[in-house]
Design an enzyme around this catalytic site. Structure first.
Site, short mmCIF file in Angstrom:
data_model
loop_
_atom_site.label_atom_id
_atom_site.label_comp_id
_atom_site.label_asym_id
_atom_site.label_seq_id
_atom_site.Cartn_x
_atom_site.Cartn_y
_atom_site.Cartn_z
N ASP A 1 29.94 34.15 36.32
CA ASP A 1 29.79 33.40 37.56
C ASP A 1 28.78 32.27 37.37
O ASP A 1 27.58 32.51 37.23
CB ASP A 1 29.30 34.33 38.68
CG ASP A 1 30.39 35.26 39.15
OD1 ASP A 1 31.52 34.79 39.36
OD2 ASP A 1 30.11 36.48 39.29
N ASP B 1 37.08 39.69 43.55
CA ASP B 1 35.71 39.43 43.13
C ASP B 1 34.75 39.65 44.28
O ASP B 1 34.76 38.90 45.25
CB ASP B 1 35.64 37.98 42.62
CG ASP B 1 34.34 37.67 41.90
OD1 ASP B 1 33.52 38.58 41.73
OD2 ASP B 1 34.17 36.51 41.51
#
Ligand code: ZN
Length: 210
Positions: A27, A167
């Site tokens: 990320d 996610d």
């Protein structure tokens, strides 16, 4: 990897290498698109050098077009940009593919699945955010199940081969239901790295999926 111990990054990468996990999910946050800054090129370099599995890079940044070549050079196998951050999404997706990466698009919790209809056939992956992006360790948003089912139908109807990735807030309580709704990839951060035995937690999640 957002939830890993960056003071022991190489051993955390090694744990994932030896685990049942299929990919590394990375990320990248810019403090503009999301209210947090995570990491950038230096950490990506360590991942590229040490990770032995697919690098699934999720760009939570504005102007991702500026950095596509950069992430190709840094070893991204899958590059995901946010629907909400791309004015010319079709062009961005084509550029990612031309750089020999798989192209993903992520949608925030408020973004309807239907907005992907015109691009779905071009995508290798759709990342459904099940928390508001920006921080690890948040609670799962329940309407994700409906979005996954709607997305699955859209993918089936269009003949797209896109993977559905979830996610945010994934754990052993929601993993099975997500797979049953049509998800094919689950991202787990805090649930794995904050557990007492991350390798075993990954194995348990894997066994739910497979
Ligand atoms: Zn992510």
């Amino acid at each position: 990897m957002l939830a890993c111990d960056f003071g022991n990054l190489k051993s955390e990468i090694d744990m994932v290498n030896k685990s049942d996990a299929d990919w590394f999910h990375i990320d990248v946050m810019d403090g503009v698109f999301v209210p947090n800054i995570s990491f950038g090129t230096p950490i990506m370099k360590v991942l590229k050098e040490n990770a032995k599995k697919t690098l699934d890079v999720h760009l939570m940044i504005v102007n991702p077009d500026k950095y596509l070549e950069n992430f190709a050079e840094l070893g991204a196998d899958i590059l995901t940009v946010h629907f909400e951050a791309c004015t010319h999404l079709h062009r961005t997706v084509q550029r990612i593919k031309n750089l020999n990466m798989k192209a993903g698009v992520a949608i925030n919790p408020h973004t309807p699945v239907s907005l992907l209809k015109s691009i779905i056939r071009e995508l290798d992956l759709v990342c459904v955010m099940s928390v508001n992006p920006g921080f690890g360790g948040q609670s799962f948003i329940e309407n994700t199940y409906d979005k996954v089912q709607e997305l699955k139908s859209m993918i089936n109807d269009s003949g797209s081969n896109a993977i559905i990735e979830i996610d945010g807030g994934v754990n052993s309580n929601n993993a099975k239901k997500l797979i049953d709704c049509g998800a094919t990839a689950l991202v787990a951060g805090s649930f794995v790295f904050k557990s007492s035995n991350p390798t075993q937690t990954i194995s348990e999640l894997s066994s739910i999926i497979n």
